[in-house]
Design a protein around this motif. Structure first.
Motif, short mmCIF file in Angstrom:
data_model
loop_
_atom_site.label_atom_id
_atom_site.label_comp_id
_atom_site.label_asym_id
_atom_site.label_seq_id
_atom_site.Cartn_x
_atom_site.Cartn_y
_atom_site.Cartn_z
N MET A 127 0.83 -1.20 0.00
CA MET A 127 0.00 0.00 0.00
C MET A 127 0.87 1.26 0.00
SD MET A 127 -2.90 1.07 2.79
CE MET A 127 -3.73 2.65 2.73
N SER A 128 1.92 1.25 0.84
CA SER A 128 2.82 2.40 0.91
C SER A 128 3.53 2.62 -0.42
CB SER A 128 3.85 2.18 2.02
OG SER A 128 4.76 3.25 2.09
N SER A 129 3.98 1.53 -1.04
CA SER A 129 4.66 1.63 -2.32
C SER A 129 3.73 2.19 -3.40
CB SER A 129 5.17 0.24 -2.75
OG SER A 129 5.81 0.30 -4.00
N THR A 130 2.47 1.74 -3.40
CA THR A 130 1.49 2.22 -4.37
C THR A 130 1.24 3.72 -4.19
OG1 THR A 130 0.41 0.06 -4.47
CG2 THR A 130 -0.86 1.96 -5.24
N GLY A 137 3.01 11.55 -3.08
CA GLY A 137 2.88 10.23 -2.47
C GLY A 137 3.40 10.15 -1.04
N ILE A 138 4.53 10.79 -0.78
CA ILE A 138 5.11 10.75 0.57
C ILE A 138 4.15 11.37 1.58
CG2 ILE A 138 6.95 11.66 2.04
CD1 ILE A 138 8.87 11.31 -0.27
N TYR A 139 3.51 12.46 1.17
CA TYR A 139 2.57 13.12 2.07
C TYR A 139 1.31 12.28 2.27
CZ TYR A 139 5.63 17.07 1.14
OH TYR A 139 6.74 17.88 1.05
N LEU A 140 0.93 11.55 1.23
CA LEU A 140 -0.21 10.64 1.37
C LEU A 140 0.09 9.54 2.38
CD1 LEU A 140 -1.36 10.23 -2.36
CD2 LEU A 140 -2.57 11.44 -0.52
N VAL A 141 1.29 8.97 2.28
CA VAL A 141 1.70 7.91 3.23
C VAL A 141 1.75 8.47 4.65
CG1 VAL A 141 3.57 6.35 3.90
CG2 VAL A 141 2.96 6.60 1.49
N ALA A 142 2.31 9.67 4.80
CA ALA A 142 2.36 10.29 6.13
C ALA A 142 0.95 10.54 6.66
CB ALA A 142 3.14 11.60 6.06
N ALA A 143 0.05 11.00 5.78
CA ALA A 143 -1.32 11.27 6.20
C ALA A 143 -2.01 9.99 6.65
CB ALA A 143 -2.11 11.90 5.06
N VAL A 144 -1.79 8.89 5.91
CA VAL A 144 -2.37 7.61 6.31
C VAL A 144 -1.85 7.21 7.69
CG1 VAL A 144 -2.38 5.12 5.81
CG2 VAL A 144 -2.79 6.76 3.97
N ALA A 206 7.95 5.36 7.24
CA ALA A 206 8.15 5.12 5.81
C ALA A 206 8.13 6.43 5.04
CB ALA A 206 7.08 4.18 5.28
N ALA A 207 7.22 7.33 5.42
CA ALA A 207 7.15 8.63 4.75
C ALA A 207 8.38 9.47 5.07
CB ALA A 207 5.89 9.37 5.19
N TYR A 208 8.82 9.44 6.31
CA TYR A 208 9.98 10.23 6.73
C TYR A 208 11.24 9.80 5.99
CZ TYR A 208 13.61 12.19 9.75
OH TYR A 208 14.71 12.87 10.23
N LYS A 209 11.38 8.48 5.80
CA LYS A 209 12.57 7.95 5.13
C LYS A 209 12.35 7.75 3.63
CE LYS A 209 14.54 5.58 9.15
NZ LYS A 209 15.11 4.31 9.66
N ALA A 210 11.13 8.06 3.15
CA ALA A 210 10.79 7.87 1.73
C ALA A 210 11.09 6.45 1.28
CB ALA A 210 11.52 8.89 0.86
N ASP A 211 10.81 5.49 2.15
CA ASP A 211 11.11 4.09 1.86
C ASP A 211 9.88 3.25 2.21
OD1 ASP A 211 12.05 1.54 1.55
OD2 ASP A 211 13.64 1.69 3.06
N PRO A 212 9.16 2.73 1.20
CA PRO A 212 7.95 1.97 1.49
C PRO A 212 8.21 0.70 2.30
CG PRO A 212 8.55 1.80 -0.84
CD PRO A 212 9.40 2.88 -0.24
#
Length: 258
Positions: A127-130, A137-144, A206-212
């Motif tokens: 999900m994070s990778s998608t 995308g990074i902000y979306l992952v952080a928001a999730v 994951a968002a902080y490190k930009a690594d899914p």
């Protein structure tokens, strides 16, 4: 019918998952913590396993649709002027996405493409990778991650206040069922709160490190728990809570307000 099918499927998944976590805590499952894939594979290994797993897939698909209906149509009449209700409605949508990934995993196991229980990306990593492939995308992952963490505190609030009873048609419940609902609900929501706060933290990392690959799901949350002091006992508590949440889902499927 969507809600009933979804809660029925959750009953099976949570109860079996709780048993696997308890087995893991006492060393009966193996060195790895159980994952959602383990649950589906365990169902498939039972007599008439393909029929059972097929029914679970249908139920989970119903639950995904139910979550999207809750988010889109606000059938729970949430007050959009209250931050808590806004977060709850957003999480309905996020929950629908999470369960959609879970349903997809169950379908892969059903088709024989589940592979090793420890191989491949976890649902959270996928999900994070998608999400990271999308714009912002990074902000979306952080928001999730932030939404999941906030929702974990709502789980703890449910555990302490037992306000989940508001979801039930209590007039149809006996005194014994009401008491049982409060007990299994408190323990179940507490266990879910622990898991959610860890999973949310993984998404934020994951968002902080930009690594899914930093995103973690259930398995990673359980691994984190068992690595702590008295981790084996903490894992037993979480396993028992997850199992009891399955019982809570069974009660909710019967007595949920329509």
């Amino acid at each position: 019918m969507l809600a009933f099918g979804g809660y029925a499927a959750k009953t099976v998944v949570y109860c079996l998952l709780g048993v696997l976590i308890l087995q893991s805590a006492i060393g009966a499952y193996g060195s790895d913590s159980p994952s959602q894939k383990n649950v589906f594979m365990s169902i498939l290994e039972q007599p008439f396993g393909r029929i059972l797993l097929g029914a679970v897939i249908v139920g989970m698909a119903c639950y995904v649709l139910w979550r999207f209906v809750q988010a889109g149509l606000n059938i729970d009449n949430l007050d959009m002027s209250k931050a808590k209700d806004v977060v709850t409605r957003i999480f309905y949508f996020v929950s629908g996405i999470i369960y959609a990934f879970g349903t997809y995993l169950a379908i892969k196991v059903f088709q024989g493409a589940g592979g090793s229980s420890s191989g491949g990306q976890s649902n959270s990593e996928e999900m994070s990778s998608t999400l990271m492939q999308q714009q912002w995308g990074i902000y979306l992952v952080a928001a999730v991650g932030i939404i999941i963490v906030i929702f974990s505190f709502i789980q703890f609030k449910h555990a302490f206040k037992a306000d989940f009873m508001d979801k039930f048609d209590v007039h149809r419940m006996s005194a014994r069922i009401k008491k049982l609902s409060r007990v299994v609900g408190r323990m179940g929501f507490f266990a879910r709160g622990i898991v959610y706060i860890l999973v949310g933290g993984f998404f934020i990392q994951a968002a902080y490190k930009a690594d899914p690959q930093e995103a973690g799901g259930l398995k990673e949350a359980l691994d984190t728990i068992v690595q702590q002091s008295y981790g084996q006992y903490a894992l037993m508590v979480v396993g028992a809570g997850i199992f009891l949440f399955g019982i809570f889902c069974a009660i909710e499927s019967r007595y949920h307000k329509t």
